[in-house]
Design a protein around this motif. Sequence first.
Motif, PDB file in Angstrom:
ATOM      1  N   LEU A   1     -22.283 -14.828  29.512  1.00 52.02           N
ATOM      2  CA  LEU A   1     -23.536 -15.530  29.260  1.00 52.02           C
ATOM      3  C   LEU A   1     -23.970 -15.205  27.841  1.00 52.02           C
ATOM      4  N   LEU A   2     -24.064 -16.213  26.994  1.00 57.89           N
ATOM      5  CA  LEU A   2     -24.553 -16.037  25.634  1.00 57.89           C
ATOM      6  C   LEU A   2     -25.952 -16.629  25.532  1.00 57.89           C
ATOM      7  N   VAL A   3     -26.842 -15.890  24.912  1.00 56.04           N
ATOM      8  CA  VAL A   3     -28.206 -16.365  24.684  1.00 56.04           C
ATOM      9  C   VAL A   3     -28.542 -16.163  23.209  1.00 56.04           C
ATOM     10  N   ALA A   4     -29.042 -17.197  22.564  1.00 54.66           N
ATOM     11  CA  ALA A   4     -29.477 -17.112  21.169  1.00 54.66           C
ATOM     12  C   ALA A   4     -30.944 -17.523  21.085  1.00 54.66           C
ATOM     13  N   VAL A   5     -31.711 -16.755  20.328  1.00 54.11           N
ATOM     14  CA  VAL A   5     -33.133 -17.066  20.135  1.00 54.11           C
ATOM     15  C   VAL A   5     -33.442 -17.095  18.640  1.00 54.11           C
ATOM     16  N   ARG A   6     -34.343 -17.989  18.255  1.00 51.26           N
ATOM     17  CA  ARG A   6     -34.757 -18.076  16.857  1.00 51.26           C
ATOM     18  C   ARG A   6     -35.711 -16.955  16.491  1.00 51.26           C
ATOM     19  N   HIS A   7     -36.464 -16.495  17.470  1.00 53.27           N
ATOM     20  CA  HIS A   7     -37.405 -15.385  17.305  1.00 53.27           C
ATOM     21  C   HIS A   7     -37.691 -14.839  18.693  1.00 53.27           C
ATOM     22  N   ALA A   8     -38.364 -13.706  18.762  1.00 49.55           N
ATOM     23  CA  ALA A   8     -38.520 -13.012  20.041  1.00 49.55           C
ATOM     24  C   ALA A   8     -39.252 -13.824  21.091  1.00 49.55           C
ATOM     25  N   ASP A   9     -40.158 -14.697  20.664  1.00 50.47           N
ATOM     26  CA  ASP A   9     -40.945 -15.482  21.616  1.00 50.47           C
ATOM     27  C   ASP A   9     -40.433 -16.915  21.762  1.00 50.47           C
ATOM     28  N   ASP A  10     -39.222 -17.144  21.342  1.00 51.41           N
ATOM     29  CA  ASP A  10     -38.655 -18.496  21.388  1.00 51.41           C
ATOM     30  C   ASP A  10     -38.771 -19.082  22.804  1.00 51.41           C
ATOM     31  N   PRO A  11     -39.499 -20.217  22.960  1.00 49.98           N
ATOM     32  CA  PRO A  11     -39.633 -20.815  24.286  1.00 49.98           C
ATOM     33  C   PRO A  11     -38.415 -21.628  24.707  1.00 49.98           C
ATOM     34  N   GLU A  12     -37.483 -21.835  23.766  1.00 49.23           N
ATOM     35  CA  GLU A  12     -36.297 -22.641  24.053  1.00 49.23           C
ATOM     36  C   GLU A  12     -35.022 -21.891  23.663  1.00 49.23           C
ATOM     37  N   PRO A  13     -34.727 -20.806  24.350  1.00 49.22           N
ATOM     38  CA  PRO A  13     -33.488 -20.087  24.026  1.00 49.22           C
ATOM     39  C   PRO A  13     -32.272 -20.951  24.326  1.00 49.22           C
ATOM     40  N   LEU A  14     -31.244 -20.779  23.523  1.00 51.53           N
ATOM     41  CA  LEU A  14     -29.984 -21.462  23.795  1.00 51.53           C
ATOM     42  C   LEU A  14     -29.202 -20.600  24.785  1.00 51.53           C
ATOM     43  N   ILE A  15     -28.750 -21.200  25.874  1.00 54.08           N
ATOM     44  CA  ILE A  15     -28.058 -20.458  26.930  1.00 54.08           C
ATOM     45  C   ILE A  15     -26.730 -21.146  27.229  1.00 54.08           C
TER      46      ILE A  15
END
Length: 228
Positions: free
Chosen positions: A130-144
């Motif tokens: 499972l890979l998760v990428a976030v633009r910032h810590a509170d990113d409401p739309e993480p890429l999963i």
Amino acid sequence: MPKRLILASNNAKKLRELQALIAPLGVELVTQGSLGIPEAEEPHLTFVENALAKARHAAALAQAPALADDSGLCVDALGGAPGVRSARHAVDAGRIAEGLPREQIDAANNAWLLTQMAGQAQRGAHFTCLLVAVRHADDPEPLIAEGQWRGELLQAAQGEHGFGYDPLLWIPAHAQSAAQLDPAIKNAISHRALACGHLLEMMRTRWGLDAAASAATPFWPWQDHPER
């Protein structure tokens, strides 16, 4: 200057593998440890929850976009175990002390799994990533992104490449264990490769990233907008 993505891991072999997979975007992975960021807690029961927690943790402390990987081996005969506890399988069972070098713990994990599977005819298993990428810590739309790589458990370890349970998972289509495969072949067909392929596509379409843009622009596009 290439764009940088904080990797929420201090595993050198995982860094090399993911860096090779994400290379088409021209993005440099930087381990959280190199920035003095401690590892996050992983208390959750699912890969996706742990990966998200790790990504948000690294992004918060680095104040930068972050990528987290939560991977493990799921064995059919064990009801999906060791699963999210794969890296601590032998530690949890009291077979080895916590805090020892990764190579020793990997060897103990393999040995304990083989003990559990002794005499077991049903040997189907798969790696999950499972890979998760976030633009910032509170990113409401993480890429999963998720990838699975199926195989069968061997009776004894085979191969010197890879890490973790790679020596135990036999890949029938290649007639080799995951640890016997050439790293370039593994990077093309593994669970991490499958997940990374999905993630790269989302980074291109949803984050607007590509290698050309990375070479031309040293900053992430949303960093010009403090309000995000």
